[in-house]
Design a protein around this motif. Structure first.
Motif, PDB file in Angstrom:
ATOM      1  N   GLY A   1       0.809  -1.221   0.000  1.00 63.39           N
ATOM      2  CA  GLY A   1       0.000   0.000   0.000  1.00 63.39           C
ATOM      3  C   GLY A   1       0.834   1.260   0.000  1.00 63.39           C
ATOM      4  O   GLY A   1       0.552   2.217  -0.732  1.00 63.39           O
ATOM      5  N   TYR A   2       1.890   1.263   0.828  1.00 63.68           N
ATOM      6  CA  TYR A   2       2.787   2.429   0.879  1.00 63.68           C
ATOM      7  C   TYR A   2       4.158   1.950   1.330  1.00 63.68           C
ATOM      8  O   TYR A   2       4.322   1.454   2.455  1.00 63.68           O
ATOM      9  CB  TYR A   2       2.267   3.487   1.849  1.00 63.68           C
ATOM     10  N   VAL A   3       5.130   2.078   0.473  1.00 65.38           N
ATOM     11  CA  VAL A   3       6.492   1.666   0.798  1.00 65.38           C
ATOM     12  C   VAL A   3       7.197   2.830   1.497  1.00 65.38           C
ATOM     13  O   VAL A   3       7.358   3.904   0.922  1.00 65.38           O
ATOM     14  CB  VAL A   3       7.263   1.242  -0.464  1.00 65.38           C
ATOM     15  N   VAL A   4       7.601   2.613   2.739  1.00 66.55           N
ATOM     16  CA  VAL A   4       8.224   3.660   3.548  1.00 66.55           C
ATOM     17  C   VAL A   4       9.694   3.820   3.143  1.00 66.55           C
ATOM     18  O   VAL A   4      10.489   2.894   3.339  1.00 66.55           O
ATOM     19  CB  VAL A   4       8.134   3.332   5.049  1.00 66.55           C
ATOM     20  N   PRO A   5      10.072   4.967   2.591  1.00 69.26           N
ATOM     21  CA  PRO A   5      11.493   5.170   2.270  1.00 69.26           C
ATOM     22  C   PRO A   5      12.292   5.392   3.543  1.00 69.26           C
ATOM     23  O   PRO A   5      11.816   6.033   4.487  1.00 69.26           O
ATOM     24  CB  PRO A   5      11.480   6.426   1.393  1.00 69.26           C
TER      25      PRO A   5
ATOM     26  N   VAL B   1       2.253  -3.442   5.500  1.00 68.65           N
ATOM     27  CA  VAL B   1       1.810  -2.671   4.330  1.00 68.65           C
ATOM     28  C   VAL B   1       3.001  -2.053   3.610  1.00 68.65           C
ATOM     29  O   VAL B   1       2.865  -1.520   2.506  1.00 68.65           O
ATOM     30  CB  VAL B   1       0.792  -1.571   4.709  1.00 68.65           C
ATOM     31  N   SER B   2       4.165  -2.115   4.236  1.00 66.43           N
ATOM     32  CA  SER B   2       5.431  -1.712   3.621  1.00 66.43           C
ATOM     33  C   SER B   2       6.456  -2.802   3.867  1.00 66.43           C
ATOM     34  O   SER B   2       6.472  -3.405   4.952  1.00 66.43           O
ATOM     35  CB  SER B   2       5.933  -0.399   4.220  1.00 66.43           C
ATOM     36  N   PRO B   3       7.308  -3.092   2.899  1.00 68.75           N
ATOM     37  CA  PRO B   3       8.382  -4.054   3.152  1.00 68.75           C
ATOM     38  C   PRO B   3       9.403  -3.466   4.112  1.00 68.75           C
ATOM     39  O   PRO B   3       9.491  -2.239   4.282  1.00 68.75           O
ATOM     40  CB  PRO B   3       8.984  -4.277   1.765  1.00 68.75           C
TER      41      PRO B   3
ATOM     42  N   ASP C   1      15.898   4.591  -2.974  1.00 73.24           N
ATOM     43  CA  ASP C   1      15.063   4.540  -4.179  1.00 73.24           C
ATOM     44  C   ASP C   1      14.246   3.262  -4.294  1.00 73.24           C
ATOM     45  O   ASP C   1      13.603   3.026  -5.325  1.00 73.24           O
ATOM     46  CB  ASP C   1      15.894   4.726  -5.456  1.00 73.24           C
ATOM     47  N   GLY C   2      14.228   2.448  -3.269  1.00 72.24           N
ATOM     48  CA  GLY C   2      13.468   1.209  -3.324  1.00 72.24           C
ATOM     49  C   GLY C   2      11.981   1.440  -3.494  1.00 72.24           C
ATOM     50  O   GLY C   2      11.307   0.710  -4.233  1.00 72.24           O
ATOM     51  N   GLU C   3      11.468   2.469  -2.819  1.00 78.53           N
ATOM     52  CA  GLU C   3      10.039   2.769  -2.939  1.00 78.53           C
ATOM     53  C   GLU C   3       9.689   3.196  -4.358  1.00 78.53           C
ATOM     54  O   GLU C   3       8.603   2.900  -4.883  1.00 78.53           O
ATOM     55  CB  GLU C   3       9.623   3.848  -1.922  1.00 78.53           C
ATOM     56  N   ASN C   4      10.611   3.901  -5.010  1.00 75.76           N
ATOM     57  CA  ASN C   4      10.366   4.363  -6.374  1.00 75.76           C
ATOM     58  C   ASN C   4      10.445   3.204  -7.368  1.00 75.76           C
ATOM     59  O   ASN C   4       9.645   3.110  -8.308  1.00 75.76           O
ATOM     60  CB  ASN C   4      11.363   5.450  -6.755  1.00 75.76           C
ATOM     61  N   THR C   5      11.388   2.314  -7.162  1.00 76.49           N
ATOM     62  CA  THR C   5      11.506   1.137  -8.035  1.00 76.49           C
ATOM     63  C   THR C   5      10.226   0.324  -8.000  1.00 76.49           C
ATOM     64  O   THR C   5       9.706  -0.091  -9.044  1.00 76.49           O
ATOM     65  CB  THR C   5      12.699   0.262  -7.608  1.00 76.49           C
TER      66      THR C   5
END
Length: 446
Positions: free
Chosen positions: A223-227, A275-277, A283-287
């Motif tokens: 749902g939302y990857v926390v950078p 909900v986030s890995p 840049d993992g969230e962007n990938t």
């Protein structure tokens, strides 16, 4: 760097009138209407874009020509958009020539420091981020823009208040804003539709519910990857302010407050809920967003080009109010500044002429994804037709910039490593923020 054209003598007056009459029929053909002050906001029709004749006076004056060296840090895709503006201005009149120099973004302020200190090859006009202006003004390296703006018909009231107020120091105006780039929310429309979510979330309850629905652990869709690193420089301050906290309390750093710590815990909680890995690298969230496996990303307007090129079906909305106190969002702003040592009258007049032109002819910059700071541009039908940029501008009423503290970047630098440790689960949130404060206080003593 300037070229001077001597005033025509009385003996050449008759010839000049003939020439002026011969050229006047071509003014309407200039691209962008650079000589047409009435078409570009009404004000300053007599000086906009290098007017060469005193109409109706029976006399003709030739303005002093000048070259203007203009530095920017736009070494990415945005550089081409600024290049278009400069080229259109140069082709619209022949009194002033703006020479655009794009310095590498990562080295920009180092290069600028050297040029301003040495006085050699320094720019006449430069782009500066709004939060850098107090430091450079304090070093005595910038000149106020008030007189230049007044002569060119540039008014403070024609720009968004937030950057103008920030860069007005001791009653003097040190920068003219080009844009404001706040944190925004990107969301994957396809994932939203699949999850049955019809509108982007606007508050914490809606956000928490949405990211739960959007997460599909079996397919590794989040749902939302926390950078854990960038762009936390925009995210963390936004959340702290929304929750009623501050980064600077007027005399000291304050990011270990209960309000700030709660927001760190909230972000880490998204990881704990799944909900986030975990262990998201730079840049993992962007990938994952580019791969269609991250439904929501908080980032800046500068991501537009990359997402467009990738063909993602995305939407843009203001960042939800996650905190309990108020709506707020961290932003940056590109501003035009003039070094203190620029004294040539023709150059200064040319700078004013160029900036007046940009104030009503900057749609090319909006095309880069940026929301413009000029109110006439913001209010134009052309800008309002840009879905993303007009959505970005909705947050201008509550945008905030970095604390107006000298050397803030150095003082606040310890936040990001400590915050990363907390988000990765290596440190307790309170411990991480306490350590960040201690390191920042050491930096202030140096």
């Amino acid at each position: 760097m300037t070229r001077t054209v001597k005033m025509l003598s009385v003996m050449m007056l008759a010839s000049s009138l003939v020439l002026a009459a011969g050229c006047s029929g071509n003014n309407g053909g200039n691209e962008g209407g650079a000589n047409n002050g009435a078409a570009n906001g009404g004000e300053n029709a007599g000086t906009n874009a290098g007017t060469n004749a005193a109409e109706g006076s029976g006399e003709s004056e030739v303005a002093e020509k000048a070259d203007i060296l203009f530095w920017t840090p736009f070494s990415g895709a945005d550089g081409e958009f600024m290049k278009k503006i400069v080229e259109k201005y140069n082709s619209a009149q022949d009194t002033y020539k703006v020479k655009l120099v794009i310095q590498p973004n990562g080295e920009y302020y180092k290069q600028l420091d050297v040029a301003l200190s040495a006085g050699k090859e320094r720019p006449d006009l430069a782009i500066m981020h709004v939060d850098q202006i107090p430091t450079y003004q304090n070093k005595g390296q910038l000149q106020p823009m008030d007189d230049l703006a007044g002569a060119a018909g540039i008014n403070k009231a024609d720009y968004v208040e937030a950057p103008v107020n920030y860069e007005t120091i001791e009653g003097k105006w040190y920068g003219i804003p080009l844009d404001i780039h706040p944190l925004v929310m990107y969301y994957n429309k396809d994932l939203f539709e699949k999850a049955g979510i019809t509108a982007p979330p606007t508050n914490r309850a809606e956000f928490d519910a949405a990211v739960e629905k959007l997460t599909d652990k079996d397919k590794k869709i989040y749902g939302y990857v926390v950078p854990t690193l960038w762009p936390q420089q925009f995210i963390f301050p936004s959340l702290v302010w929304q929750n009623g906290g501050e980064l600077w309390n007027g005399t000291d750093v304050a990011y270990n407050s209960p309000e700030a710590v709660e927001m760190v815990q909230w972000m880490r909680g998204l990881v704990d809920k799944g909900v986030s890995p975990a262990n998201v690298q730079q840049d993992g969230e962007n990938t994952l967003f580019l791969q269609g496996k991250n439904a929501i990303q908080f980032n800046g307007p500068w991501m537009k080009g990359q997402f467009d090129e990738a063909g993602i079906n995305y939407g843009v909305a203001p960042v939800p109010q996650i905190g309990k106190a108020k709506q707020a969002v961290y932003g940056g702003s590109h501003n035009f500044v003039v070094p203190k040592d620029v004294t040539d009258a023709a150059v200064i007049k040319g700078i004013g002429d160029f900036l007046k032109y940009v104030s009503t002819n900057s749609m090319d910059w909006a095309a880069s994804g940026q929301a413009l700071a000029s109110k006439p541009m913001l209010e134009s039908a052309e800008f309002q037709a840009l879905e993303m940029q007009s959505n970005v501008a909705k947050s201008f009423d509550y945008v905030q910039f970095a604390p107006n503290v000298l050397n803030w970047a150095t003082i606040s630098d310890p936040i990001w490593g400590e915050l990363s440790s907390a988000l990765l689960g290596k440190k307790d949130a309170q411990k991480a923020m306490d350590d960040a404060v201690a390191k920042s206080r050491q930096a202030m003593k140096k």
